[in-house]
Design a protein around this motif. Structure first.
Motif, short mmCIF file in Angstrom:
data_model
loop_
_atom_site.label_atom_id
_atom_site.label_comp_id
_atom_site.label_asym_id
_atom_site.label_seq_id
_atom_site.Cartn_x
_atom_site.Cartn_y
_atom_site.Cartn_z
N CYS A 1 0.85 -1.19 0.00
CA CYS A 1 0.00 0.00 0.00
C CYS A 1 0.89 1.25 0.00
O CYS A 1 1.50 1.60 1.01
CB CYS A 1 -0.93 -0.01 1.22
N THR B 1 -5.82 2.71 -4.63
CA THR B 1 -5.93 1.56 -3.73
C THR B 1 -6.84 1.92 -2.57
O THR B 1 -6.65 2.95 -1.92
CB THR B 1 -4.55 1.16 -3.18
N THR C 1 -3.20 5.49 -1.44
CA THR C 1 -4.01 4.55 -0.67
C THR C 1 -4.95 5.34 0.24
O THR C 1 -4.54 6.31 0.87
CB THR C 1 -3.12 3.63 0.20
N LEU D 1 -8.70 0.56 1.11
CA LEU D 1 -8.81 -0.39 2.19
C LEU D 1 -10.22 -0.31 2.77
O LEU D 1 -10.73 0.79 3.02
CB LEU D 1 -7.81 -0.08 3.31
N TYR E 1 -8.38 -3.80 -0.96
CA TYR E 1 -7.99 -4.67 0.14
C TYR E 1 -9.15 -4.74 1.13
O TYR E 1 -9.55 -3.71 1.69
CB TYR E 1 -6.73 -4.16 0.83
#
Length: 298
Positions: free
Chosen positions: A63, A126, A68, A128, A156
């Protein structure tokens, strides 16, 4: 992916659909959380933060700072404390996107989820997400809303307790949109109970260590009780509701008076448990509405 960190391991259990990956993470914080249904309040919050720090530690090499961000699904995403975990684990600031979803129907095979609110002001390649994964439809709805506004390369999913079927549905959705998903699950890839809520180590489709299955069998007298209850996060967000849901679980599984659900508290009204009705209505049978007013269960 860093497979071995201080006090935690991540094991790849399958490539999933397309380019997706699913890892089962094992550490003492997750064991404390998933094998103590009486853990509530600050103790539960601390176990969550420690578990999230381990998740972040496994992802340190993947990451990138600056590309991110978190997509927090309200309100239970608060319990994952991913921003604090990232700051403590590697000094990283994790920009935050917010989304609120509402589960309007649940069945053993799926759930219908609507997006009620979103604030997506921190785009990143990205994302999370910290969330319990049952059917996977909540994350699909949340990511679908994000994709209407921003491009996404990698996702993720960090889940203290998640199902294999949910991961497969999310991975299939991501494949259709050119997103590469990675799943980090706590201790197991669970099978999902017929009520659409139970995530049990004793489910025949659960993939985990034999030692965890044996431990759960001893703890719950062989009953496939959910490792995280029916409303994960209520241990912190609404402890009274959690205790009352535990009472209903004890009623369903015949575990009143057992140490495994010692925090159970008889509900005064079914109204506060309405969102979890699908979890218990079939198991309790046609007379379930009279349970609250019946004599105390021994």
């Amino acid at each position: 992916m860093i497979l071995e960190t201080e006090g935690s391991t991540a094991e790849l259990i399958g490539p999933g659909t397309g380019s997706s990956r699913l890892y089962v993470v094992r550490n003492r914080a997750l064991e404390r959380m998933l094998f103590d249904r009486n853990l509530v309040g600050t103790g539960f919050r601390r176990a969550c933060l420690e578990s999230s720090r381990h998740f972040i530690g496994h992802l340190t090499d993947e990451c990138r700072t600056g590309d991110t961000a978190e997509l927090m699904i309200l309100s239970k995403g608060l319990v994952y404390q991913l921003g604090e975990a990232a700051a403590l684990e590697n000094g990283q600031n994790l920009p935050l996107n917010l989304i609120a979803t509402s589960r309007v129907a649940v069945s053993p095979a799926s759930a219908r989820v609507e997006v009620a609110y979103s604030q997506l002001e921190a785009p990143a390649g990205t994302l999370l997400i910290g969330d319990t994964v049952a059917s996977g439809e909540t994350i699909i709805a949340a990511v679908g809303r994000y994709l209407r506004t921003h491009a996404l390369e990698r996702l993720y999913v960090l889940s203290y307790a998640g199902t294999l079927g949910g991961a497969e549905r999310i991975a299939a959705f991501c494949a259709r949109h050119g997103v590469r998903p990675t799943f980090l699950y706590g201790l197991a890839a669970f099978g999902l109970g017929l009520n659409g809520f139970d995530l049990s180590f004793l489910h025949p489709e659960t993939i985990t260590r034999r030692a965890y299955v044996e431990r759960a069998a001893r703890q719950f007298s062989g009953k496939p009780v959910s490792a995280v209850g029916w409303d994960f996060g209520s241990q912190v967000v609404s402890p009274r509701k959690y205790r009352r849901l535990c009472w209903v679980e004890a009623e369903v599984w015949g575990l009143h008076g057992s140490d495994c659900l010692a925090v159970a508290e008889r509900p005064e009204s079914w109204a506060e448990l309405a969102h979890e009705r699908a979890a218990y209505v079939d198991a309790l049978g046609p007379g379930w509405q009279h349970l609250i007013h019946s004599p105390e269960t021994p």
